[in-house]
Design an enzyme around this catalytic site. Structure first.
Site: not given
Ligand code: ZN
Length: 452
Positions: A319, A268
């Site tokens: 993800d 991220h």
């Molecule tokens: Zn993750």
């Protein structure tokens, strides 16, 4: 030895035609541009190196769509996490394997040929270790073998419930290990990997929330040369909590307190200030971007233009697996920048450069680095992992070269995928995984029970 001839292929130096490939033991042994077809199996279409998926929690595929109803107030990442903790509470080892196989099948059909699985679900529903502490890591490895997915397994170290060594919560009991049990888990995960050519094992401190500075230092020593992945700076609240705890922002803290280098992948890294973006780029670590999930969770927008201007490396990951598509991740990354900067073609570096090609090249290099395997290029010594696009697809038929990738990323998406090879073997043909029916049936049975 398998001998192929590719009609059109994207090689490290650019496009080539009639590319002869000799494949041995799943890897490319030799490449010959302008080869003759004699004694070679023809691969019609447009062959790209398969994209690595650098971040996934496969079990979350089963809860895709279950957190899309508005709650009493202020839905956020944190309310989504409550749904996720409830969902994983009832999963059995068989469920974990069935969901992982289904997600991996969709990844292969979606243009990903290798996966880094950030695996934090370790113990039974009561938080007790299974008789084999690496039982669930073994289930992930088994799903990879069933589907043909190339795997980098990242057993996650999770010990704390929040910054400053806070105790874990009930919802986290399936994740928790101390350093000793984590070392055993890692050992078990390494044994679960059948062939070191098709898989690798790295380590993953879950986040700065889930470790102490001391435990982070200790587990990093277990990584060896293998990859080290960590969730970082995904949420504004996480940045605020980190500032309250250490007076530093998460990425700044990590760069100061760990020797972050090319082994690291920072997942991220959504909330970066200018100094952090420069420091992260200079470290040679990879930014693990998950643009579709970050949009779904309302995380924020990564500083893509500044980070790429600083020569930062990145790859993409699916993800939460709310939608599984390699081209759609790249598209979402570019579109987030267009909305932020009110401009177009933001992530292509220079005039005349195709945005799709630029994104694809960088995500190949960053993804391969983050997975710690020889993948991501049609080049001797690399795994023979390819995605073959249909040259007759209406969005591709009338164009050529980099426009093929622009059409794949921005227009056709996964509908352009015809065949997918992993380690030289076709696992997807006509856009469908060869074991689709069995994998889907098993997944549907598991989900019917879980949601009943
Ligand atoms: Zn993750």
């Amino acid at each position: 030895m398998r001998r192929l001839i590719l009609d059109h292929a994207l090689l490290p130096h650019g496009w080539a035609e009639n590319v002869g490939l000799d494949i041995e033991g799943g890897a490319i042994a030799a490449i010959q541009p302008d080869a003759t077809s004699e004694g070679r199996e023809r691969v019609a279409g447009i062959t790209l190196p398969g994209l690595p998926n650098l971040h996934s929690h496969t079990f979350q595929r089963g809860m895709a769509g279950l957190a899309e109803t508005r709650g009493p107030e202020g839905d956020s990442f944190w309310t989504w996490r409550q749904v996720m903790y409830r969902f994983l509470g009832s999963l059995t080892p068989d469920d974990v394997e069935a969901i992982a196989a289904f997600a991996m099948m969709e990844m292969l059909e979606g243009g990903f040929t290798a996966l880094a699985e950030f695996h934090y679900l370790h113990h039974d529903a009561d938080g007790r270790a299974y008789a084999d502490i690496a039982e669930l890591s073994g289930r992930i490895a088994a799903a990879a073998q069933q589907t043909g997915m190339g795997l980098t397994l990242l057993p996650v170290f999770y010990a704390q419930g929040g910054f400053g060594g806070a105790a874990p919560t009930e919802g986290q009991r399936r994740f928790i290990n101390d350093i000793d049990s984590y070392a055993r888990l890692l050992e078990g995960a390494r044994k679960a990997i059948a062939s070191p050519d098709d898989a690798a094992v790295g380590i993953a401190p879950h986040s700065l929330r889930a470790v102490t500075p001391e435990s982070l230092r200790e587990i990093v020593t277990l990584a060896g040369e293998g990859p080290i992945h960590i969730h970082i700076a995904e949420q504004v609240k996480e940045v605020e909590d980190c500032l309250a705890w250490s007076r530093q922002r998460p990425v700044a803290w990590l760069l100061d307190h760990a020797s972050v280098d090319q082994r690291w992948c920072l997942i991220h890294a959504t909330h970066l200030d200018e100094q952090e973006a420069k420091g992260m780029a200079a470290s040679n670590a990879v930014a693990g971007l998950c643009p579709i999930t970050e949009a779904n969770l309302g995380d924020g927008i990564f500083e893509g233009a500044d980070y790429l201007a600083a020569k930062g490396r990145f790859g993409v990951g699916s993800d939460s697996n709310i939608e599984i598509s390699a081209p759609a991740e790249l598209k979402q990354f570019e579109y987030s920048q267009r909305l932020k900067h009110r401009a177009r073609n933001v992530l292509a570096e220079r005039e005349g450069q195709s945005t799709g090609r630029s994104l694809y090249d960088k995500a190949l290099a960053g993804g391969a680095q983050a997975l710690g395997r020889r993948i991501g290029a049609i080049e001797a010594g690399h795994r023979a992992d390819f995605v073959v696009l249909d040259a007759n697809h209406p969005d591709l038929a009338a164009v050529s070269g980099d426009r093929w990738i622009d059409s794949y990323v921005f227009v056709a998406g996964t509908s352009a995928i015809d065949t997918v090879f992993v380690a030289g073997k076709a696992v997807v043909r006509n856009g469908r995984h060869l074991n689709r029916e069995a994998i889907r049936a098993r997944y549907s049975r598991a989900m019917a029970r879980i949601l009943s």
